[in-house]
Design a protein around this motif. Structure first.
Motif, PDB file in Angstrom:
ATOM      1  N   LEU A  41      15.693  -0.460 -66.633  1.00 35.41           N
ATOM      2  CA  LEU A  41      14.265  -0.304 -66.298  1.00 35.41           C
ATOM      3  C   LEU A  41      14.007  -0.979 -64.970  1.00 35.41           C
ATOM      4  O   LEU A  41      14.416  -2.130 -64.754  1.00 35.41           O
ATOM      5  N   GLU A  42      13.347  -0.278 -64.075  1.00 35.42           N
ATOM      6  CA  GLU A  42      13.150  -0.781 -62.712  1.00 35.42           C
ATOM      7  C   GLU A  42      11.682  -0.643 -62.330  1.00 35.42           C
ATOM      8  O   GLU A  42      11.093   0.419 -62.478  1.00 35.42           O
ATOM      9  N   LYS A  43      11.090  -1.725 -61.807  1.00 31.71           N
ATOM     10  CA  LYS A  43       9.655  -1.680 -61.474  1.00 31.71           C
ATOM     11  C   LYS A  43       9.370  -0.904 -60.187  1.00 31.71           C
ATOM     12  O   LYS A  43       8.266  -0.424 -59.978  1.00 31.71           O
ATOM     13  N   LEU A  52      15.834  -5.965 -51.088  1.00 36.81           N
ATOM     14  CA  LEU A  52      15.822  -6.495 -49.726  1.00 36.81           C
ATOM     15  C   LEU A  52      16.902  -7.569 -49.586  1.00 36.81           C
ATOM     16  O   LEU A  52      16.820  -8.617 -50.194  1.00 36.81           O
ATOM     17  N   SER A  53      17.928  -7.244 -48.857  1.00 37.75           N
ATOM     18  CA  SER A  53      18.961  -8.240 -48.526  1.00 37.75           C
ATOM     19  C   SER A  53      19.229  -8.111 -47.037  1.00 37.75           C
ATOM     20  O   SER A  53      18.712  -7.198 -46.405  1.00 37.75           O
ATOM     21  N   GLY A  54      20.134  -8.930 -46.516  1.00 35.02           N
ATOM     22  CA  GLY A  54      20.462  -8.889 -45.085  1.00 35.02           C
ATOM     23  C   GLY A  54      20.913  -7.542 -44.570  1.00 35.02           C
ATOM     24  O   GLY A  54      20.206  -6.920 -43.813  1.00 35.02           O
ATOM     25  N   ALA A  55      21.997  -6.891 -44.955  1.00 35.12           N
ATOM     26  CA  ALA A  55      22.978  -7.486 -45.819  1.00 35.12           C
ATOM     27  C   ALA A  55      24.377  -7.293 -45.265  1.00 35.12           C
ATOM     28  O   ALA A  55      24.744  -6.210 -44.869  1.00 35.12           O
ATOM     29  N   VAL A  56      25.095  -8.422 -45.273  1.00 35.73           N
ATOM     30  CA  VAL A  56      26.537  -8.328 -45.111  1.00 35.73           C
ATOM     31  C   VAL A  56      27.115  -8.454 -46.508  1.00 35.73           C
ATOM     32  O   VAL A  56      26.861  -9.437 -47.202  1.00 35.73           O
ATOM     33  N   LEU A  57      27.823  -7.419 -46.919  1.00 36.44           N
ATOM     34  CA  LEU A  57      28.330  -7.376 -48.291  1.00 36.44           C
ATOM     35  C   LEU A  57      29.803  -7.738 -48.330  1.00 36.44           C
ATOM     36  O   LEU A  57      30.619  -7.116 -47.633  1.00 36.44           O
TER      37      LEU A  57
HETATM   38  C1  LIG Z   1      16.444 -12.084 -46.558  1.00 39.24           C
HETATM   39  C2  LIG Z   1      17.643 -12.064 -47.469  1.00 39.24           C
HETATM   40  C3  LIG Z   1      18.891 -11.832 -46.927  1.00 39.24           C
HETATM   41  C4  LIG Z   1      19.999 -11.779 -47.762  1.00 39.24           C
HETATM   42  N1  LIG Z   1      21.197 -11.484 -47.197  1.00 39.24           N
HETATM   43  C5  LIG Z   1      22.256 -11.265 -47.981  1.00 39.24           C
HETATM   44  C6  LIG Z   1      23.483 -10.789 -47.417  1.00 39.24           C
HETATM   45  O1  LIG Z   1      23.593 -10.543 -46.210  1.00 39.24           O
HETATM   46  N2  LIG Z   1      24.520 -10.603 -48.263  1.00 39.24           N
HETATM   47  C7  LIG Z   1      24.430 -10.844 -49.606  1.00 39.24           C
HETATM   48  O2  LIG Z   1      25.415 -10.641 -50.330  1.00 39.24           O
HETATM   49  N3  LIG Z   1      23.284 -11.311 -50.156  1.00 39.24           N
HETATM   50  C8  LIG Z   1      22.198 -11.507 -49.389  1.00 39.24           C
HETATM   51  N4  LIG Z   1      21.018 -11.935 -49.944  1.00 39.24           N
HETATM   52  C9  LIG Z   1      20.988 -12.301 -51.377  1.00 39.24           C
HETATM   53  C10 LIG Z   1      20.900 -11.063 -52.255  1.00 39.24           C
HETATM   54  O3  LIG Z   1      19.770 -10.313 -51.872  1.00 39.24           O
HETATM   55  C11 LIG Z   1      20.775 -11.449 -53.736  1.00 39.24           C
HETATM   56  O4  LIG Z   1      21.823 -12.315 -54.079  1.00 39.24           O
HETATM   57  C12 LIG Z   1      20.833 -10.192 -54.601  1.00 39.24           C
HETATM   58  O5  LIG Z   1      19.752  -9.345 -54.294  1.00 39.24           O
HETATM   59  C13 LIG Z   1      20.798 -10.533 -56.091  1.00 39.24           C
HETATM   60  O6  LIG Z   1      20.899  -9.344 -56.826  1.00 39.24           O
HETATM   61  P1  LIG Z   1      20.152  -9.168 -58.228  1.00 39.24           P
HETATM   62  O7  LIG Z   1      20.615  -7.869 -58.784  1.00 39.24           O
HETATM   63  O8  LIG Z   1      20.327 -10.385 -59.029  1.00 39.24           O
HETATM   64  O9  LIG Z   1      18.590  -9.089 -57.879  1.00 39.24           O
HETATM   65  P2  LIG Z   1      17.764  -8.105 -56.946  1.00 39.24           P
HETATM   66  O10 LIG Z   1      18.635  -7.527 -55.889  1.00 39.24           O
HETATM   67  O11 LIG Z   1      16.568  -8.851 -56.522  1.00 39.24           O
HETATM   68  O12 LIG Z   1      17.330  -6.920 -57.902  1.00 39.24           O
HETATM   69  C14 LIG Z   1      16.409  -7.114 -58.938  1.00 39.24           C
HETATM   70  C15 LIG Z   1      15.779  -5.793 -59.306  1.00 39.24           C
HETATM   71  O13 LIG Z   1      15.022  -5.980 -60.514  1.00 39.24           O
HETATM   72  C16 LIG Z   1      13.751  -5.384 -60.370  1.00 39.24           C
HETATM   73  N5  LIG Z   1      12.828  -6.121 -61.267  1.00 39.24           N
HETATM   74  C17 LIG Z   1      12.496  -7.425 -61.182  1.00 39.24           C
HETATM   75  N6  LIG Z   1      11.667  -7.772 -62.200  1.00 39.24           N
HETATM   76  C18 LIG Z   1      11.472  -6.656 -62.941  1.00 39.24           C
HETATM   77  C19 LIG Z   1      10.721  -6.384 -64.112  1.00 39.24           C
HETATM   78  N7  LIG Z   1      10.062  -7.355 -64.755  1.00 39.24           N
HETATM   79  N8  LIG Z   1      10.698  -5.117 -64.588  1.00 39.24           N
HETATM   80  C20 LIG Z   1      11.419  -4.124 -63.975  1.00 39.24           C
HETATM   81  N9  LIG Z   1      12.162  -4.344 -62.853  1.00 39.24           N
HETATM   82  C21 LIG Z   1      12.199  -5.586 -62.353  1.00 39.24           C
HETATM   83  C22 LIG Z   1      13.435  -5.534 -58.891  1.00 39.24           C
HETATM   84  O14 LIG Z   1      12.455  -4.609 -58.486  1.00 39.24           O
HETATM   85  C23 LIG Z   1      14.802  -5.281 -58.254  1.00 39.24           C
HETATM   86  O15 LIG Z   1      15.021  -3.912 -58.013  1.00 39.24           O
HETATM   87  C24 LIG Z   1      19.880 -11.998 -49.144  1.00 39.24           C
HETATM   88  C25 LIG Z   1      18.615 -12.247 -49.691  1.00 39.24           C
HETATM   89  C26 LIG Z   1      17.505 -12.263 -48.865  1.00 39.24           C
HETATM   90  C27 LIG Z   1      16.155 -12.488 -49.460  1.00 39.24           C
END
Ligand SMILES: Cc1cc2nc3c(=O)[nH]c(=O)nc-3n(C[C@H](O)[C@H](O)[C@H](O)COP(=O)(O)OP(=O)(O)OC[C@H]3O[C@@H](n4cnc5c(N)ncnc54)[C@H](O)[C@@H]3O)c2cc1C
Length: 549
Positions: A41-43, A52-57
């Motif tokens: 489920l995705e909001k 939103l990430s940088g992103a370098v993966l």
């Molecule tokens: C500015 C910035 C730069 C970054 N640069 C890098 C980089 O270069 N390389 C790197 O590896 N990492 C980077 N990161 C870190 C990286 O973004 C996070 O580590 C990563 O996004 C974590 O993944 P996740 O799946 O845990 O969460 P997220 O990527 O945040 O995904 C969470 C998802 O859950 C959804 N969601 C949240 N709550 C709910 C809810 N209650 N109901 C339904 N849906 C929901 C959100 O909409 C989102 O789609 C960066 C972060 C930021 C902010």
């Protein structure tokens, strides 16, 4: 109000959030057993809309999950070719050579990607395996079983009026029940926060720490574009006012990600993170790169920075917290996506084994053991002292001490043990009277922009006739406490201009919440010094609509 009746659907595993963590978990579950029922489920209005990430993966997470990702067309098209690190002064720059950097800081083998596009591609892989993915479905509540364990979530409630009453098109949403519920909401998840509090999962761990990351996509003059170039800076304009720095990544199609992170443990409540970012773009090195180009997108998101010592317990009855719901960012590398993917894989493997053994609704402790002792724990442990050193000693000593500690940790030991973070970011804020206001230049509309103009480039949208999803615990606190004591920092820490103090002659100052502007970064929930703002989910599909962030 009468109790709301909802239909319930039963799954093996319910996954909240289609980020790298949640999608990896879904894919791994289906790889292990094609018959297992998995829902994500995705909001966001679509997968990737809120990413939103940088992103370098670092592709190690993807390698472990889908080893043939290249053949399957994963959008990892730009290998890192050049890695630069500069210390900035107001007009000058000093290149820090790569050789003293610990090997873990090297970006060789990594890719510059749009994580939004990577998640869109992962969603296609998951759906091809039979995972059900529902975008536009915000999970707003947890559902508990008789014994107090988590058995599901409520998703898809629509049509509430601004006063909370049910409008003509009210839809109560559904309960989605699972043998296990995975919360992969990313940093400062709204349901994860409740689970951490209910089961006291932070007990015995350091407080979580955060930064606010802001990012723009620029299309620049092709003559200045150098695909595959990664540049990081520290120093100006933040100086000693706050920790943080910038990133500039050259991706495909003459586009550049220009981003800025400000650590949220800054003391001076006059600091304005968004304006620090805008000012940064006027540094000669950056201005020269961007001149003649145009900004095509803007967004912001908090980033977890507490690392190894701040990860709370990540399992409770029926529920597991994945990825940045517990904070898995390697701070000096600014990377968390690889760990998010690895955590999704680990949680899936633990749930699959448990379900195969006839278990349901208990704690997936094997998942936590794997996170702490496996690749994620090793990645985070090596860098665990960098952030506390920075908080305690400032930029230059922390570069020296943190660099030394990363080197010795690479060799398998540390002279410093595990340093503590101490305070939360909210508690780090000091009274305004102890600090001087900071004078920020006005944006010029070419390189730098005011917040509202930039928010239009996040393509955010919220149905106005719904209750504000930014909830005040006490409506008097902003004007009666935060304004006199901290100079009303909400007006500055929000990168989307959601909060305003409005003063009109002869009337009392009002605190206005323009929730329509919210880009879901969660900074207010983290940094409000009175901890008076609760970020709850707005109705599904609302929020930013990021393109290739
Ligand atoms: C500015 C910035 C730069 C970054 N640069 C890098 C980089 O270069 N390389 C790197 O590896 N990492 C980077 N990161 C870190 C990286 O973004 C996070 O580590 C990563 O996004 C974590 O993944 P996740 O799946 O845990 O969460 P997220 O990527 O945040 O995904 C969470 C998802 O859950 C959804 N969601 C949240 N709550 C709910 C809810 N209650 N109901 C339904 N849906 C929901 C959100 O909409 C989102 O789609 C960066 C972060 C930021 C902010």
């Amino acid at each position: 109000m009468a109790e709301i009746e909802r239909e319930a659907m039963e799954y093996d595993v319910v996954i909240v959030g289609a980020g790298p963590a949640g999608l990896s978990a879904a894919i791994r579950l289906k790889q292990l057993d094609a018959d297992i029922n998995v829902v994500v489920l995705e909001k966001g209005s679509e997968v990737g809309a809120h990413i939103l990430s940088g992103a370098v993966l670092d592709p190690c997470g993807l390698d472990a999950l889908i080893p043939d990702w290249k053949d399957k067309g994963a959008p990892l098209n730009v290998p890192v070719r050049e890695d630069n690190f500069y210390m900035l002064g107001e007009a000058g720059k000093l290149r820090v050579p790569n050789f003293p950097m610990p090997p873990l800081m090297n970006n060789h083998g990594n890719y510059i990607v749009s994580m939004g596009n990577v998640c869109r591609w992962m969603a296609e892989q998951a759906e091809a395996l039979g995972v059900e993915i529902f975008p536009g479905m915000a999970c707003s509540e947890l559902v508990y079983d008789d014994k107090g364990g988590v058995k599901g979530v409520v998703a898809g409630e629509f049509g509430k009026e601004a006063d909370g009453s049910h409008g003509a098109n009210y839809e109560p949403g559904m309960e989605l029940h699972g043998k296990y519920v995975f919360l992969s909401e990313g940093v400062r998840g709204s349901l994860s926060k409740q689970v951490i509090a209910k089961y006291d999962l932070s007990q015995g761990h350091e407080p979580q720490k955060f930064g606010i990351g802001m990012k723009e996509i620029w299309e620049i003059d092709p003559a200045k574009h150098k695909e595959g170039t990664v540049t990081h800076t520290m120093g100006w304009p933040l100086g000693g006012n706050a920790g943080g720095g910038s990133f500039i990544y050259h991706l495909e199609n003459n586009q550049v990600y220009v981003g800025f992170v400000v650590h949220l443990n800054y003391k001076n409540p006059h600091l304005f993170p968004y304006m620090e970012f805008q000012r940064f773009k006027h540094h000669p090195m950056v201005a020269e790169l961007l001149e003649g180009g145009k900004r095509v997108a803007y967004g912001a998101r908090a980033i977890s920075e507490g690392g190894y010592q701040s990860m709370p317990k990540m399992v409770a009855p029926g529920v597991a917290l994945l990825g940045c719901s517990v904070g898995m960012v390697n701070v000096p590398r600014i990377k968390g996506n690889h760990n998010a993917m690895l955590s999704g894989k680990a949680a899936a493997e633990a749930a699959h084994a448990a379900i195969a053994a006839g278990r349901a609704g208990d704690e997936l402790s094997d998942y936590e053991t794997e996170v702490r002792g496996g690749a994620i724990g090793k990645d985070l442990k090596k860098v665990r002292n960098v952030k506390p050193f920075w908080s305690k000693w400032g930029l230059v000593p922390s570069l020296v001490l943190g660099g030394f500690d990363m080197w010795t940790n690479t060799l398998g030991f540390s002279l410093f043990g595990t340093q503590k973070h101490g305070k939360t970011d909210a508690d780090s804020t000091e009274e305004a009277s102890k600090h001087k206001p900071i004078d920020y230049p006005k944006p010029d509309g070419t390189l730098s922009f005011d917040r509202l103009t930039n928010v239009a480039f996040s393509f955010t949208n919220h149905e106005e006739s719904q209750p504000a999803h930014l909830q005040l615990k006490d409506a008097d606190v902003p004007v009666k406490v935060n304004l006199p004591k901290y100079a009303g920092p909400a007006a500055r820490y929000c990168p989307a201009g959601v909060y305003e103090f409005v003063s009109e002659e002869g009337k009392e100052t009002r605190f206005v919440i323009n929730f329509q502007n919210c880009v879901h970064c969660k900074t207010c929930d983290i940094k409000d010094p009175s901890q008076n703002i609760n970020w709850a989910t707005p109705q599904g599909g609302d929020g930013p609509n990021y393109p290739n962030m």
